[in-house]
Structure formats: structure tokens, C-alpha cells
Write an enzyme that holds these catalytic residues in place. Structure first.
Site, PDB file in Angstrom:
ATOM      1  N   LYS A  60       0.797  -1.227   0.000  1.00  0.00           N
ATOM      2  CA  LYS A  60       0.000   0.000   0.000  1.00  0.00           C
ATOM      3  C   LYS A  60       0.836   1.287   0.000  1.00  0.00           C
ATOM      4  CE  LYS A  60      -4.129  -1.936   2.141  1.00  0.00           C
ATOM      5  NZ  LYS A  60      -5.220  -1.731   3.111  1.00  0.00           N
TER       6      LYS A  60
ATOM      7  N   ASN B  84      -4.853   2.278  -1.547  1.00  0.00           N
ATOM      8  CA  ASN B  84      -5.427   0.935  -1.741  1.00  0.00           C
ATOM      9  C   ASN B  84      -6.245   0.836  -3.022  1.00  0.00           C
ATOM     10  OD1 ASN B  84      -7.760   2.371  -0.960  1.00  0.00           O
ATOM     11  ND2 ASN B  84      -8.688   0.480  -0.236  1.00  0.00           N
TER      12      ASN B  84
ATOM     13  N   ALA C  82      -0.335   1.429  16.079  1.00  0.00           N
ATOM     14  CA  ALA C  82       0.232   2.590  15.381  1.00  0.00           C
ATOM     15  C   ALA C  82       0.889   2.145  14.078  1.00  0.00           C
ATOM     16  CB  ALA C  82       1.243   3.298  16.276  1.00  0.00           C
TER      17      ALA C  82
ATOM     18  N   GLY D 267       0.274   0.695   9.885  1.00  0.00           N
ATOM     19  CA  GLY D 267      -0.307   1.315   8.694  1.00  0.00           C
ATOM     20  C   GLY D 267      -1.802   1.556   8.827  1.00  0.00           C
TER      21      GLY D 267
ATOM     22  N   LYS E 168       6.572   4.614  17.817  1.00  0.00           N
ATOM     23  CA  LYS E 168       5.729   4.597  16.616  1.00  0.00           C
ATOM     24  C   LYS E 168       4.463   5.422  16.841  1.00  0.00           C
ATOM     25  CE  LYS E 168       6.509   0.099  14.622  1.00  0.00           C
ATOM     26  NZ  LYS E 168       5.694  -1.007  14.089  1.00  0.00           N
TER      27      LYS E 168
HETATM   28  P1  ATR Z   1      -0.949  -2.939   9.614  1.00  0.00           P
HETATM   29  O1  ATR Z   1      -0.540  -2.412   8.271  1.00  0.00           O
HETATM   30  O2  ATR Z   1      -1.915  -4.091   9.529  1.00  0.00           O
HETATM   31  O3  ATR Z   1      -1.398  -1.896  10.549  1.00  0.00           O
HETATM   32  P2  ATR Z   1       1.660  -2.993  10.845  1.00  0.00           P
HETATM   33  O4  ATR Z   1       1.959  -1.695  10.182  1.00  0.00           O
HETATM   34  O5  ATR Z   1       2.697  -4.063  10.840  1.00  0.00           O
HETATM   35  O6  ATR Z   1       0.369  -3.645  10.204  1.00  0.00           O
HETATM   36  O7  ATR Z   1       1.213  -2.663  12.360  1.00  0.00           O
HETATM   37  C1  ATR Z   1       0.901  -3.662  13.268  1.00  0.00           C
HETATM   38  C2  ATR Z   1       0.410  -3.033  14.569  1.00  0.00           C
HETATM   39  O8  ATR Z   1       0.034  -4.082  15.446  1.00  0.00           O
HETATM   40  C3  ATR Z   1       1.464  -2.223  15.301  1.00  0.00           C
HETATM   41  O9  ATR Z   1       0.840  -1.205  16.051  1.00  0.00           O
HETATM   42  C4  ATR Z   1       2.082  -3.280  16.224  1.00  0.00           C
HETATM   43  O10 ATR Z   1       2.724  -2.766  17.377  1.00  0.00           O
HETATM   44  P3  ATR Z   1       4.264  -2.271  17.296  1.00  0.00           P
HETATM   45  O11 ATR Z   1       4.234  -0.924  16.647  1.00  0.00           O
HETATM   46  O12 ATR Z   1       4.707  -2.222  18.710  1.00  0.00           O
HETATM   47  O13 ATR Z   1       4.990  -3.300  16.470  1.00  0.00           O
HETATM   48  C5  ATR Z   1       0.844  -4.022  16.635  1.00  0.00           C
HETATM   49  N1  ATR Z   1       1.146  -5.377  17.091  1.00  0.00           N
HETATM   50  C6  ATR Z   1       1.440  -6.439  16.323  1.00  0.00           C
HETATM   51  N2  ATR Z   1       1.660  -7.536  17.100  1.00  0.00           N
HETATM   52  C7  ATR Z   1       1.479  -7.139  18.382  1.00  0.00           C
HETATM   53  C8  ATR Z   1       1.508  -7.803  19.648  1.00  0.00           C
HETATM   54  N3  ATR Z   1       1.782  -9.110  19.748  1.00  0.00           N
HETATM   55  N4  ATR Z   1       1.249  -7.078  20.749  1.00  0.00           N
HETATM   56  C9  ATR Z   1       0.966  -5.762  20.672  1.00  0.00           C
HETATM   57  N5  ATR Z   1       0.900  -5.082  19.512  1.00  0.00           N
HETATM   58  C10 ATR Z   1       1.143  -5.751  18.374  1.00  0.00           C
END
Ligand code: ATR
Length: 289
Positions: free
Chosen positions: A73, A94, A134, A136, A162
Site C-alpha cells: 500500500k 489501496n 500505530a 499502517g 511509533k
Molecule cells: P498494519 O498495516 O496491519 O497496521 P503494521 O503496520 O505491521 O500492520 O502494524 C501492526 C500493529 O500491530 C502495530 O501497532 C504493532 O505494534 P508495534 O508498533 O509495537 O509493532 C501491533 N502489534 C502487532 N503484534 C502485536 C503484539 N503481539 N502485541 C501488541 N501489539 C502488536
């Protein structure tokens, strides 16, 4: 109406990786049938090093439009001829719409979430909002809430830096201090009151259906409405905890529905009626319950 593929059929599609589980063909092919359009929508898996080539090829084949999903994206922006201002602020696209000499990029995820919330009677203006995540997706939600006049949006994220970056960017764009970044474990320090909470992480997505960002049940006492961007499973752990503590909870399927409808409207220069939207929604829902 029976639709034959013939010499006048126009093609739209989805690029991403993986694309096997997408529900978008169901959305767009149902709409084409309902509206009597000679259009087909197909998924195209694209390798990481071929995104630019895929967009160029689509242009050469004169595909009417493309959706773009994970993980392209942001990357796809480099292949556009033009980008919508909102999509540019969000930093994610998107939907691509064919124009003279290339594609114009839009972000219909954010407007899709807004239409989904309106259809459920959920208000953003003047609200105190909690946003989990936080990444995408959450970034676009933060932007939406700020633009639609939320009073305050507390971003709770595992990685505080982030959340801080998203807050700085969105606050700068909208010109007010509406987004407040916090580390997830500091949720006990939230000001008293009842919140609209939007779950924007991937935590709880199938097959990890028992996972939730905050397990402490006391947290859910603060929530009057919970909206999870996840729709698989139909009821996430987050939604279950919200409902257990007296709140209303919604999943992300209507957001998926409306982001698709808005893309379809852009490609075909039409307005899809709420009645047709509901027909598509019913078909989508049947995949889960
Ligand atoms: P998307 O595009 O789907 O938003 P992403 O940009 O990889 O995917 O973001 C994933 C989000 O889920 C982030 O906020 C991530 O937290 P971090 O910034 O700390 O990485 C959060 N996330 C993913 N796995 C997590 C977990 N096990 N516990 C808490 N937060 C999680």
C-alpha cells in the site's frame, strides 16, 4: 441479469501477496451483476520485486482499476501518475484508477471505515477515542478521527516511538494537538471517562483468536463502543471483552464492504445505493456466520 465475458468486458483486480483469501472479488463481481456492468474483478498475486512492473503492465493492458493490499500500500505510490491529497497525507494507497497516461491513487480504507461507522450510528466528532496500534492501518484511523473532529485520540501502542511518530505527523497535518501517544502498559493513566475504542492491530486475527492487546478486564469498563478492524473471527476477543463489560462491539467487515464500494464508485463513476450495499454485505457475512 446474466453477464457474458465478451470483447467489451472491462477488468479490475487486486494486487498483493498473498491474495488467495481475499473477499474483494465477491464485493466487486456482485456489484457488477447488481448494476448490470460488463466488468470482472480478479486477484493478481505479485512478487515483492515486481510491484512497479505489475502497475506498468496493468496500464498497458488498460485495466480499469486495481486495489492494492498488504504489503504494497505504501510502495505502490512510487508507480502512480497522480495521488489523491488524502491518500498522500495517509501515506497509503489501496485503490488505483486508470487515467490518461497512468493511474491515480486513492485511499478508500479510511472513508470506508467512516461510512461503516456512520451506518452503525457511531460518532467521531467530539468523542474521546482510544486507538490500539500505530501501524499502517491505525495511522489511517488516527488521521480519520482527527479530520472528523474527535476531541482527543489516545494512541496506545506496544512501541511508544511509533505512536509518537503518528501523533506528530497527524497533529501537524490537522494543525491541533488531537492525538496523544502512549505506551500500551500506561492505559491505567488514561483520564476517567467513557471511550470509543478502535482496535487497529493484527492481534486477535485468526488463527490467534484468543489474543488481545490488553487482557486486564478493568480496561474494558472504560469503553462504551468497541470497533475492531478485524473481521476474521467474526467476534474477536477484544469485541467479546467490550460486550462483557456492557459496551457495543463491531467488527471490520463493514469497513471492508465500504472501502470496496467506494473503489467501485471511483472506477465506474456511479453511486452505489444502500440497498445494493446491503445485498453485498449479506453475501460477505455468509462467509462467517
Ligand atoms: P498494519 O498495516 O496491519 O497496521 P503494521 O503496520 O505491521 O500492520 O502494524 C501492526 C500493529 O500491530 C502495530 O501497532 C504493532 O505494534 P508495534 O508498533 O509495537 O509493532 C501491533 N502489534 C502487532 N503484534 C502485536 C503484539 N503481539 N502485541 C501488541 N501489539 C502488536
Amino acid at each position: 441479469m446474466k453477464m457474458e465475458i465478451n470483447g467489451k468486458t472491462r477488468t479490475c483486480g487486486l494486487i498483493g501477496n498473498p491474495v488467495e483469501h481475499t473477499l474483494s472479488p465477491m464485493i466487486h463481481n456482485t456489484l457488477a451483476k447488481l448494476l448490470g456492468h460488463n466488468l470482472v474483478y480478479v486477484p493478481f498475486p505479485v512478487d515483492a520485486d515486481k510491484v512497479a512492473q505489475a502497475v506498468e503492465g496493468a496500464d498497458a493492458l488498460q485495466l480499469l482499476g486495481l486495489n492494492v493490499t498488504v504489503p504494497y500500500k505504501s510502495e505502490v505510490i512510487g508507480s502512480l501518475r497522480e495521488i489523491d491529497e488524502l491518500a498522500c497525507s495517509i501515506g497509503a494507497v489501496n485503490t488505483l484508477v486508470k487515467t490518461e497516461g497512468g493511474y491515480k491513487g486513492y485511499n478508500t480504507d479510511m472513508e470506508g471505515l467512516y461510512r461503516a461507522m456512520v451506518s452503525e450510528g457511531i460518532r467521531i466528532g467530539g468523542e474521546q477515542i482510544l486507538l490500539l496500534g500505530a501501524g499502517g492501518a491505525a495511522r489511517a484511523v488516527a488521521y480519520l478521527c482527527a479530520v472528523k473532529g474527535a476531541d482527543k485520540v489516545y494512541i496506545l501502542n506496544r512501541t511508544l516511538s511509533k505512536a509518537q511518530t503518528v501523533a506528530e505527523e497527524v497533529n501537524r497535518t490537522v494543525g491541533r494537538e488531537v492525538i496523544v501517544p502512549m505506551a500500551t502498559e500506561d492505559y491505567t493513566k488514561l483520564p476517567d471517562g467513557k471511550y470509543l475504542a478502535i482496535q487497529g492491530t493484527s492481534v486477535g486475527l485468526a488463527p490467534n483468536t484468543e489474543e488481545v492487546v490488553i487482557a486486564d478486564e478493568a480496561f474494558y469498563e472504560k469503553i462504551h463502543t468497541g470497533f475492531d478492524l478485524i473481521y476474521n473471527p467474526w467476534e474477536t476477543k477484544f469485541m467479546k471483552l467490550v460486550m462483557k463489560h456492557g459496551g457495543n462491539a463491531y467488527n471490520g467487515l463493514k469497513m471492508l464492504l465500504y472501502q470496496g464500494i467506494i473503489a467501485y464508485e471511483l472506477w465506474n463513476d456511479v453511486s452505489v445505493s444502500e440497498e445494493d450495499a446491503q445485498v453485498v454485505y449479506k453475501r460477505l457475512r455468509e462467509q462467517f456466520i
